[in-house]
Design a protein around this motif. Structure first.
Motif, short mmCIF file in Angstrom:
data_model
loop_
_atom_site.label_atom_id
_atom_site.label_comp_id
_atom_site.label_asym_id
_atom_site.label_seq_id
_atom_site.Cartn_x
_atom_site.Cartn_y
_atom_site.Cartn_z
N ILE A 160 0.64 -1.22 0.05
CA ILE A 160 -0.09 0.06 0.10
C ILE A 160 1.01 1.22 0.06
O ILE A 160 0.53 2.25 -0.77
N ALA A 161 1.76 1.21 0.70
CA ALA A 161 2.71 2.47 0.95
C ALA A 161 3.46 2.69 -0.45
O ALA A 161 3.83 3.77 -0.98
N ALA A 162 3.86 1.54 -1.00
CA ALA A 162 4.70 1.63 -2.35
C ALA A 162 3.70 2.24 -3.46
O ALA A 162 4.02 2.90 -4.27
N VAL A 163 2.43 1.78 -3.34
CA VAL A 163 1.45 2.27 -4.55
C VAL A 163 1.23 3.72 -4.46
O VAL A 163 1.14 4.54 -5.04
N CYS A 164 1.07 4.15 -2.85
CA CYS A 164 0.89 5.59 -2.80
C CYS A 164 2.02 6.29 -3.06
O CYS A 164 1.76 7.48 -3.67
N ILE A 165 3.21 6.11 -2.62
CA ILE A 165 4.25 6.81 -2.62
C ILE A 165 4.86 6.80 -4.48
O ILE A 165 5.14 8.05 -4.71
N PHE A 166 4.87 5.80 -5.04
CA PHE A 166 5.68 5.66 -6.24
C PHE A 166 4.33 5.75 -7.22
O PHE A 166 4.73 6.12 -8.38
N GLY A 167 3.18 5.77 -6.68
CA GLY A 167 2.02 6.04 -7.82
C GLY A 167 2.04 7.41 -8.16
O GLY A 167 1.84 7.74 -9.11
N LYS A 168 2.36 8.27 -6.91
CA LYS A 168 2.42 9.71 -7.18
C LYS A 168 3.53 10.07 -8.33
O LYS A 168 3.49 10.92 -9.07
N ARG A 169 4.85 9.34 -7.84
CA ARG A 169 5.80 9.67 -8.86
C ARG A 169 5.52 9.14 -10.28
O ARG A 169 6.05 10.13 -11.16
N ARG A 185 2.51 9.05 -11.53
CA ARG A 185 1.55 10.23 -12.40
C ARG A 185 2.16 11.50 -12.49
O ARG A 185 1.94 12.14 -13.56
N LEU A 186 3.31 11.84 -11.68
CA LEU A 186 3.85 13.23 -12.03
C LEU A 186 4.90 13.01 -13.36
O LEU A 186 4.81 13.88 -14.05
N ARG A 187 5.48 11.96 -13.37
CA ARG A 187 6.29 11.64 -14.66
C ARG A 187 5.49 11.72 -15.84
O ARG A 187 5.96 12.25 -16.93
N VAL A 236 12.43 15.76 -12.15
CA VAL A 236 11.96 14.59 -11.84
C VAL A 236 12.53 13.60 -12.91
O VAL A 236 13.09 13.77 -13.94
N GLY A 237 12.74 12.19 -12.30
CA GLY A 237 13.10 11.25 -13.25
C GLY A 237 14.72 10.88 -12.77
O GLY A 237 15.48 11.82 -12.09
N LEU A 238 15.20 9.49 -12.81
CA LEU A 238 16.37 8.90 -12.19
C LEU A 238 17.38 9.04 -13.14
O LEU A 238 18.58 9.52 -13.28
N PHE A 239 17.15 8.34 -14.57
CA PHE A 239 18.24 7.90 -15.28
C PHE A 239 17.96 8.86 -16.42
O PHE A 239 18.86 9.12 -17.06
N ALA A 240 16.78 9.59 -16.71
CA ALA A 240 16.81 10.92 -17.62
C ALA A 240 16.15 12.17 -16.98
O ALA A 240 14.82 12.13 -17.09
N PRO A 241 16.78 12.74 -16.03
CA PRO A 241 16.19 13.62 -15.16
C PRO A 241 15.50 14.88 -16.19
O PRO A 241 16.23 15.18 -17.09
N LYS A 242 14.27 15.23 -15.56
CA LYS A 242 13.83 16.35 -16.43
C LYS A 242 13.50 17.60 -15.63
O LYS A 242 12.75 17.43 -14.41
N ILE A 243 13.98 18.68 -15.98
CA ILE A 243 13.77 19.99 -15.38
C ILE A 243 12.55 20.43 -15.54
O ILE A 243 12.12 20.87 -16.98
N VAL A 244 11.63 21.07 -14.77
CA VAL A 244 10.36 21.61 -14.77
C VAL A 244 10.43 23.15 -14.46
O VAL A 244 10.80 23.10 -13.30
N ILE A 245 9.94 23.96 -15.00
CA ILE A 245 9.99 25.33 -14.79
C ILE A 245 8.48 25.84 -15.12
O ILE A 245 7.87 25.68 -16.07
N PRO A 246 8.06 26.74 -14.25
CA PRO A 246 6.62 27.30 -14.55
C PRO A 246 6.57 28.26 -15.37
O PRO A 246 7.67 28.90 -15.64
N ALA A 277 5.09 14.54 -5.35
CA ALA A 277 6.15 13.79 -5.78
C ALA A 277 7.38 14.79 -6.20
O ALA A 277 8.29 14.43 -6.72
N VAL A 278 6.87 16.16 -6.37
CA VAL A 278 7.78 17.09 -6.99
C VAL A 278 9.08 16.88 -6.07
O VAL A 278 9.01 17.11 -4.91
#
Length: 415
Positions: free
Chosen positions: A103-112, A114-116, A144-154, A252-253
């Motif tokens: 359940i914890a994994a679904v909640c935590i990594f599910g947000k990651r 969805r953000l990705r 966001v991202g580990l192997f191919a990080p993406k920078i997000v700016i508003p 997950a930001v």
């Protein structure tokens, strides 16, 4: 139809095996989180890099569950014995713990995830020779991202900031990537899942991220060659521009997307007190800390049980009237009467039958030997054979087919 019952048996065994270890790790984590929070507050409140290094001690936690002291130290056994017995025998508790991890994994990594997915659909622009994503959300920049990080700016920041200010923002996010903070955050989330029974790992996540943020600020200021107040002015401009707050920030930001006013105020205080640091000294401290962690991991490994241990014990029990009764459990005299190799069990018939007579054994006699165990009290598997009385041979040779080479038991060894 194929027999799938082995799957349930394997899952139950795995649940008991890992829950036993993880509950112990969680107990250590309660102590360590308190110690880290105390040290960073009382002794190292002005030592940014040391505060960051303190969190690396949590790398030890997942490996403490198989320490021999849980079975060999009388004081520890007295304190943890009931918990160990409970996790090894109460399957319902083990299943609950495993469900908690899921359940914890679904909640935590599910947000990651969805953000990705959300970031993947954002507009792309090139800034400072790097492709960044643009969002309409009213958030501070994040990566966001580990192997191919993406920078997000508003988008509002892209339209309002000068090229030099944008370069400073991007450099901040690049520094997070270069220092491995994204991986540290991922490891922390994994720890939160495995040790979900410790809520302080989630509560103190804010302090963990704040320390990573402070390190990034210091590295950026010194690396840019600009004055600290100029760097701080960019942060103040960000706060003013995005003053509506970060309530819309995706959960997950990473780092910069979780700033609040109080945290910004704290960061400004850190920036105002910036003093140039010696890069070599900091790198040396990090190397020493890494060496200490490696040495401690090796020490933990040498004082822990292996993935599996060969069982040299020999057990003799009697099966009669539907019940089994242990006659001898690794008695030293049994070791002299019984030996075995890869194909046969050898029994001194005269001595063994005298032994059975002394113990009034009249039912079917079983000899259990060899095999392996995962942890004391948590058996893996053992070989066995039946002894038939009244043999005329001085040494009875009993053939058996080893079951420890079966793929299923090989899988148990790998767990």
């Amino acid at each position: 139809m194929p027999d799938w019952s082995w799957i349930g048996s394997l899952l139950d065994f795995s649940a008991a095996y890992y829950t036993t270890q993880l509950v112990r790790c969680a107990a250590f984590s309660f102590v360590l989180i308190g110690l880290v929070m105390l040290l960073r507050k009382m002794l190292f409140s002005r030592r940014t890099f040391i505060r960051g290094l303190l969190w690396s001690s949590f790398l030890l936690i997942p490996f403490l569950g198989k320490l021999k002291m849980f079975y060999e130290n009388k004081a520890v056994v007295r304190i943890t014995g009931r918990i160990t017995h409970g996790t090894m025998t109460c399957l319902w508790a083990d299943r609950i713990y495993m469900a908690g991890i899921l359940i914890a994994a679904v909640c935590i990594f599910g947000k990651r995830l969805r953000l990705r997915k959300s970031v993947a659909g954002m507009e792309k622009v090139s800034l400072d020779n790097m492709q960044v994503r643009i969002t309409d959300m009213n958030v501070t920049p994040f990566t966001v991202g580990l192997f191919a990080p993406k920078i997000v700016i508003p988008k509002v920041m892209l339209e309002s900031y000068s090229r030099e200010e944008l370069r400073s923002v991007i450099q901040h996010e690049r520094t997070h990537i270069r220092l491995g903070h994204l991986w540290f955050g991922f490891a922390w989330d994994v720890l939160r899942c495995l040790l979900w029974v410790n809520p302080f790992l989630t509560v103190c996540q804010k302090q963990f991220r704040a320390d990573m943020e402070d390190i990034c600020d210091r590295v950026c200021i010194q690396g840019s060659g600009r004055a600290a107040h100029e760097y701080g002015m960019v942060l103040l401009k960000t706060l003013k521009l995005l003053r509506s707050g970060t309530e819309g920030t995706p959960p997950a930001v990473t780092y910069a997307g979780e700033m609040e006013f109080a945290d910004m105020k704290r960061r400004m205080g850190e920036i105002a007190g910036f003093r140039p640091y010696r890069k070599r000294m900091c790198m040396g401290a990090a190397a020493i800390a890494s060496l200490i962690i490696v040495i401690m991991l090796l020490a933990v490994h040498s004082h822990s049980y292996a993935r599996y241990s060969n069982d040299e014990n020999i057990l003799v029990y009697e099966y009669a009237d539907g019940q089994s009764t242990v006659i001898s459990n690794n008695d030293s005299s049994i070791q002299q009467m019984i030996s075995y190799d890869d194909s046969y069990v050898y029994v001194d018939s005269e001595a063994f039958e005298d032994f059975l007579e002394e113990n009034n054994a009249e039912g079917e006699v079983w000899i259990v030997f060899g095999g392996f165990y995962k942890l004391p009290g948590l058996t893996g598997i053992a070989e066995s054979c039946i002894y038939e009385n009244n043999s005329e041979d001085e040494v009875v040779r009993i053939p058996y087919e080893s079951i420890t080479d079966d793929w299923y038991f090989g899988l148990l060894k790998m767990l």
